[in-house]
Design a protein around this motif. Structure first.
Motif, PDB file in Angstrom:
ATOM      1  N   ASP A  47       0.694  -1.229   0.041  1.00 16.57           N
ATOM      2  CA  ASP A  47      -0.080   0.051   0.034  1.00 16.57           C
ATOM      3  C   ASP A  47       0.820   1.210  -0.031  1.00 16.57           C
ATOM      4  O   ASP A  47       0.612   2.282  -0.740  1.00 16.57           O
ATOM      5  CB  ASP A  47      -1.184   0.011   1.119  1.00 16.57           C
ATOM      6  CG  ASP A  47      -2.132  -1.018   1.105  1.00 16.57           C
ATOM      7  OD1 ASP A  47      -2.301  -1.466  -0.182  1.00 16.57           O
ATOM      8  OD2 ASP A  47      -2.807  -1.412   2.153  1.00 16.57           O
ATOM      9  N   ASP A  51       1.295   4.291  -2.864  1.00 17.47           N
ATOM     10  CA  ASP A  51       1.258   5.655  -2.643  1.00 17.47           C
ATOM     11  C   ASP A  51       2.516   6.420  -3.545  1.00 17.47           C
ATOM     12  O   ASP A  51       2.373   7.407  -3.854  1.00 17.47           O
ATOM     13  CB  ASP A  51       1.358   5.966  -1.120  1.00 17.47           C
ATOM     14  CG  ASP A  51      -0.165   5.572  -0.476  1.00 17.47           C
ATOM     15  OD1 ASP A  51      -0.927   5.494  -1.355  1.00 17.47           O
ATOM     16  OD2 ASP A  51      -0.111   5.613   0.786  1.00 17.47           O
ATOM     17  N   ARG A  54       1.859   6.532  -7.170  1.00 17.80           N
ATOM     18  CA  ARG A  54       0.604   7.680  -7.594  1.00 17.80           C
ATOM     19  C   ARG A  54       1.649   9.048  -7.306  1.00 17.80           C
ATOM     20  O   ARG A  54       1.361  10.027  -8.096  1.00 17.80           O
ATOM     21  CB  ARG A  54      -0.483   7.533  -6.695  1.00 17.80           C
ATOM     22  CG  ARG A  54      -1.091   6.208  -6.941  1.00 17.80           C
ATOM     23  CD  ARG A  54      -2.533   6.010  -6.351  1.00 17.80           C
ATOM     24  NE  ARG A  54      -3.050   4.726  -6.308  1.00 17.80           N
ATOM     25  CZ  ARG A  54      -2.842   3.588  -5.488  1.00 17.80           C
ATOM     26  NH1 ARG A  54      -2.367   3.893  -4.259  1.00 17.80           N
ATOM     27  NH2 ARG A  54      -3.555   2.563  -5.660  1.00 17.80           N
ATOM     28  N   ARG A  55       2.319   9.283  -6.145  1.00 15.49           N
ATOM     29  CA  ARG A  55       2.704  10.506  -6.083  1.00 15.49           C
ATOM     30  C   ARG A  55       3.974  10.721  -7.119  1.00 15.49           C
ATOM     31  O   ARG A  55       4.231  12.193  -7.422  1.00 15.49           O
ATOM     32  CB  ARG A  55       3.534  10.578  -4.551  1.00 15.49           C
ATOM     33  CG  ARG A  55       2.440  10.835  -3.605  1.00 15.49           C
ATOM     34  CD  ARG A  55       3.362  11.206  -2.427  1.00 15.49           C
ATOM     35  NE  ARG A  55       4.132  10.068  -1.785  1.00 15.49           N
ATOM     36  CZ  ARG A  55       3.827   9.105  -0.781  1.00 15.49           C
ATOM     37  NH1 ARG A  55       2.464   9.163  -0.369  1.00 15.49           N
ATOM     38  NH2 ARG A  55       4.788   8.249  -0.596  1.00 15.49           N
TER      39      ARG A  55
END
Length: 345
Positions: A47, A51, A54-55
């Motif tokens: 997870d 993140d 995506r960043r």
């Protein structure tokens, strides 16, 4: 947003993506705007890796899977293509190991390391090729190590797995070339890296485990993996001057290297800290993030001494420069080994 404005986004699978080199590699692909499927066992690490992706500007798909399970890997590959599209690049990077003398490693532990660190690569490659070959397109990157050529003490299970990958991948590469397909497989041989594995590896050493210096940051490896994926025609890439030196020394004087590692290989893989009960849990049988859901990230505890760049790795992308570097390294090794022989007399 990705800084690679002219890059056509691709679908990339990274096995072993929850931490270390896999985590850094997922970020590197994401920075190009790629769609990245993240495979590993630990949900917390996955997870957090999603993140990161995506960043960085990519699209993430989290797929908890044990790469030792061939059917689970096949099902994960099917989900990738359903949700992200046809797989362009598959990176095998899953890790398992035991730090101990061979006689202190149990049979089931040795088998488990082999199933993850070797057969996990086989399962991933099989799933990738099943989809790439009919399309005549794709690249598989095997994340290797200098230990794929040169075994060292206290890591017999891991060294065995890396040697197995090396031989199997060479065989596979020959078969792909024979078939005339444009699908390629390549291997990236890495140096010692500052990853969390030294805190979660099963260890029976009296002191805490450490990578053999010189130590590099995982981003050095990640850049090499991305480059290899884009240029898979090269059979393999060597990263770090220590990798070059180790492989050349092993080719020139393996017997002397045996004796050298027998003298130095135990102390160089341990710090001065006791390997006490407060050291983190081993991840051989269960994910290292544990029930508390801890994310270990890409970096280990050696930031203060880890190099963030490698001139050799940059040079390896250019054959002429690398050839000169290898020649100079070979000459230096010859002089050094000659001196070592004189000292031994």
């Amino acid at each position: 947003m990705s800084t690679h404005r002219h890059h056509q986004p691709r679908t990339v699978v990274v096995a072993g993506a929850s931490g270390g080199v896999g985590r850094a590699t997922a970020r590197a692909f994401a920075a190009r705007g790629d769609r990245v499927a993240l495979l590993a066992r630990g949900r917390a690490g996955l997870d957090a890796a999603a993140d990161d992706v995506r960043r960085a500007g990519g699209e993430a798909l989290v797929l908890p899977v044990d790469v030792a399970d061939a059917q689970a890997v096949e099902e994960a590959a099917a989900r990738v293509e359903e949700e992200l599209g046809p797989i362009d690049i598959w990176v095998n990077n899953a890790f398992a190991g035991v730090f101990a003398p061979f006689t202190e490693i149990e049979a089931d532990e040795f088998r488990r390391v082999t199933e993850v660190a070797y057969l996990g690569y086989v399962h991933g490659t099989r799933a990738a090729l099943r989809r790439m070959l009919p399309r005549d397109h794709g690249a598989v990157v095997q994340v290797g190590s200098a230990l794929a050529y040169r075994g060292i003490p206290l890591q017999s299970a891991y060294c065995g797995a890396k040697h197995a990958i090396q031989g199997w991948n060479e065989s596979l590469r020959c078969e792909l070339l024979h078939s005339g397909t444009r699908v390629r497989t390549t291997m990236v041989q890495l140096p010692a890296l500052n990853t969390p594995q030294f805190d979660w590896v099963l260890s029976r050493l009296p002191h805490r485990a450490q990578p053999v210096p010189p130590i590099y940051q995982p981003e050095v490896a990640a850049r090499a993996v991305v480059h290899a994926a884009e240029h898979p025609g090269r059979r393999e890439y060597w990263v770090g001057i220590s990798t070059v030196g180790t492989l050349l020394a092993n080719a020139v004087a393996p017997g002397l290297l045996d004796r050298y590692l027998a003298r130095t290989g135990y102390s160089s893989q341990q710090t001065g800290e006791d390997n006490g009960p407060d050291v983190g849990p081993a991840n051989l049988w269960h994910p290292a993030d544990g029930p508390e859901g801890r994310d270990h990230g890409a970096h280990g505890r050696f930031d203060a001494v880890a190099a963030s760049g490698s001139p050799q790795a940059s040079a390896s992308r250019h054959h002429a420069v690398l050839a000169g570097a290898v020649a100079l390294t070979g000459a230096a090794l010859a002089v050094g080994l000659a001196g070592y022989r004189r000292c031994r007399r």
